[in-house]
Scaffold this active site. Structure first.
Site, PDB file in Angstrom:
ATOM      1  N   ASP A  36       0.846  -1.194   0.000  1.00  0.00           N
ATOM      2  CA  ASP A  36       0.000   0.000   0.000  1.00  0.00           C
ATOM      3  C   ASP A  36       0.887   1.251   0.000  1.00  0.00           C
ATOM      4  OD1 ASP A  36      -3.210   0.551   0.926  1.00  0.00           O
ATOM      5  OD2 ASP A  36      -1.794   2.222   1.107  1.00  0.00           O
ATOM      6  N   ILE A  37       0.504   2.244  -0.788  1.00  0.00           N
ATOM      7  CA  ILE A  37       1.315   3.460  -0.916  1.00  0.00           C
ATOM      8  C   ILE A  37       1.274   4.306   0.364  1.00  0.00           C
ATOM      9  CG2 ILE A  37      -0.457   5.059  -1.810  1.00  0.00           C
ATOM     10  CD1 ILE A  37       1.606   5.830  -4.001  1.00  0.00           C
ATOM     11  N   ASN A  94     -12.849  -3.178   2.384  1.00  0.00           N
ATOM     12  CA  ASN A  94     -13.807  -2.078   2.366  1.00  0.00           C
ATOM     13  C   ASN A  94     -14.691  -2.224   1.126  1.00  0.00           C
ATOM     14  OD1 ASN A  94     -12.677  -0.885   4.690  1.00  0.00           O
ATOM     15  ND2 ASN A  94     -11.078   0.084   3.457  1.00  0.00           N
ATOM     16  N   GLU A 102     -12.349   3.284  -1.472  1.00  0.00           N
ATOM     17  CA  GLU A 102     -11.914   4.419  -2.296  1.00  0.00           C
ATOM     18  C   GLU A 102     -11.566   4.002  -3.709  1.00  0.00           C
ATOM     19  OE1 GLU A 102      -8.698   6.206  -0.164  1.00  0.00           O
ATOM     20  OE2 GLU A 102     -10.012   6.982   1.411  1.00  0.00           O
ATOM     21  N   HIS A 107     -10.310  -5.332  -3.596  1.00  0.00           N
ATOM     22  CA  HIS A 107      -9.004  -5.571  -2.991  1.00  0.00           C
ATOM     23  C   HIS A 107      -9.177  -5.934  -1.530  1.00  0.00           C
ATOM     24  CE1 HIS A 107      -9.998  -1.277  -2.700  1.00  0.00           C
ATOM     25  NE2 HIS A 107      -9.375  -1.279  -1.534  1.00  0.00           N
ATOM     26  N   HIS A 109      -6.972  -5.741   2.032  1.00  0.00           N
ATOM     27  CA  HIS A 109      -5.793  -5.228   2.739  1.00  0.00           C
ATOM     28  C   HIS A 109      -5.298  -6.324   3.686  1.00  0.00           C
ATOM     29  CE1 HIS A 109      -6.792  -0.781   2.094  1.00  0.00           C
ATOM     30  NE2 HIS A 109      -7.950  -1.359   1.795  1.00  0.00           N
TER      31      HIS A 109
HETATM   32  P1  5GP Z   1      -9.784   1.387   0.072  1.00  0.00           P
HETATM   33  O1  5GP Z   1     -10.114   2.563   0.914  1.00  0.00           O
HETATM   34  O2  5GP Z   1     -10.339   1.508  -1.331  1.00  0.00           O
HETATM   35  O3  5GP Z   1     -10.111   0.081   0.732  1.00  0.00           O
HETATM   36  O4  5GP Z   1      -8.199   1.367  -0.030  1.00  0.00           O
HETATM   37  C1  5GP Z   1      -7.476   1.828  -1.108  1.00  0.00           C
HETATM   38  C2  5GP Z   1      -6.023   1.758  -0.728  1.00  0.00           C
HETATM   39  O5  5GP Z   1      -5.270   1.947  -1.912  1.00  0.00           O
HETATM   40  C3  5GP Z   1      -5.578   2.828   0.273  1.00  0.00           C
HETATM   41  O6  5GP Z   1      -5.045   2.172   1.438  1.00  0.00           O
HETATM   42  C4  5GP Z   1      -4.513   3.611  -0.474  1.00  0.00           C
HETATM   43  O7  5GP Z   1      -3.434   4.009   0.331  1.00  0.00           O
HETATM   44  C5  5GP Z   1      -4.093   2.651  -1.580  1.00  0.00           C
HETATM   45  N1  5GP Z   1      -3.657   3.297  -2.799  1.00  0.00           N
HETATM   46  C6  5GP Z   1      -4.262   4.314  -3.458  1.00  0.00           C
HETATM   47  N2  5GP Z   1      -3.586   4.651  -4.578  1.00  0.00           N
HETATM   48  C7  5GP Z   1      -2.511   3.814  -4.613  1.00  0.00           C
HETATM   49  C8  5GP Z   1      -1.438   3.667  -5.528  1.00  0.00           C
HETATM   50  O8  5GP Z   1      -1.326   4.366  -6.535  1.00  0.00           O
HETATM   51  N3  5GP Z   1      -0.518   2.700  -5.259  1.00  0.00           N
HETATM   52  C9  5GP Z   1      -0.614   1.896  -4.146  1.00  0.00           C
HETATM   53  N4  5GP Z   1       0.342   0.973  -3.979  1.00  0.00           N
HETATM   54  N5  5GP Z   1      -1.618   1.998  -3.268  1.00  0.00           N
HETATM   55  C10 5GP Z   1      -2.557   2.958  -3.501  1.00  0.00           C
END
Ligand code: 5GP
Length: 124
Positions: A36-37, A94, A102, A107, A109
């Site tokens: 994760d970034i 999520n 988001e 996905h 985590h």
């Molecule tokens: P969500 O809120 O959709 O479950 O999590 C999305 C995750 O994607 C977040 O933890 C965010 O930090 C990660 N993320 C967003 N953009 C990027 C990216 O460009 N590269 C990586 N490696 N992770 C990302």
């Protein structure tokens, strides 16, 4: 059956196509795992299916048995490869607006590396 419109331009679709880079942890026929970034724990890895599924809802309604089995086996495999199966880790998927999703590509985590505390933080 659940229907969802998949956006080919979402950030994880771009990572899958190799249009933008990631720190890859594992890749096989069914899944790609990468860091994760914006890590929320000492270990924070995302695992995504290769197929175009918007969310857990879309994936579990519409993916094949082979895709679902292959994906979740990959999640476990990644956790073992990361060395976090013991003392343990948290999986988060999520889903949708109330789930705080988001990125609209399904996905999971994998968060680990310390005691993670309460499962959900309450606002009050
Ligand atoms: P969500 O809120 O959709 O479950 O999590 C999305 C995750 O994607 C977040 O933890 C965010 O930090 C990660 N993320 C967003 N953009 C990027 C990216 O460009 N590269 C990586 N490696 N992770 C990302």
């Amino acid at each position: 059956m659940t229907t969802a419109i998949y956006d080919d331009e979402n950030i994880f679709a771009k990572i899958l196509r190799g249009d933008i880079p990631c720190n890859k942890v594992l890749e096989n026929d069914h899944a790609l795992a990468f860091e994760d970034i914006n890590p929320q724990a000492p270990v924070h890895v995302l695992v995504i299916p290769k197929g175009a599924y918007v969310s857990n809802d879309d994936f579990t309604a519409n993916a094949s048995e082979a895709e679902i089995a292959g994906f979740f086996r990959a999640v476990g495999h990644v956790a073992r490869e990361l060395g976090v199966a013991e003392p343990g880790y948290r999986l988060i998927a999520n889903t949708g607006t109330h789930g705080g999703q988001e990125v609209p590509h399904f996905h999971v985590h994998i968060c680990a590396g310390r005691l993670l505390g309460r499962m959900i933080a309450h606002p009050d």
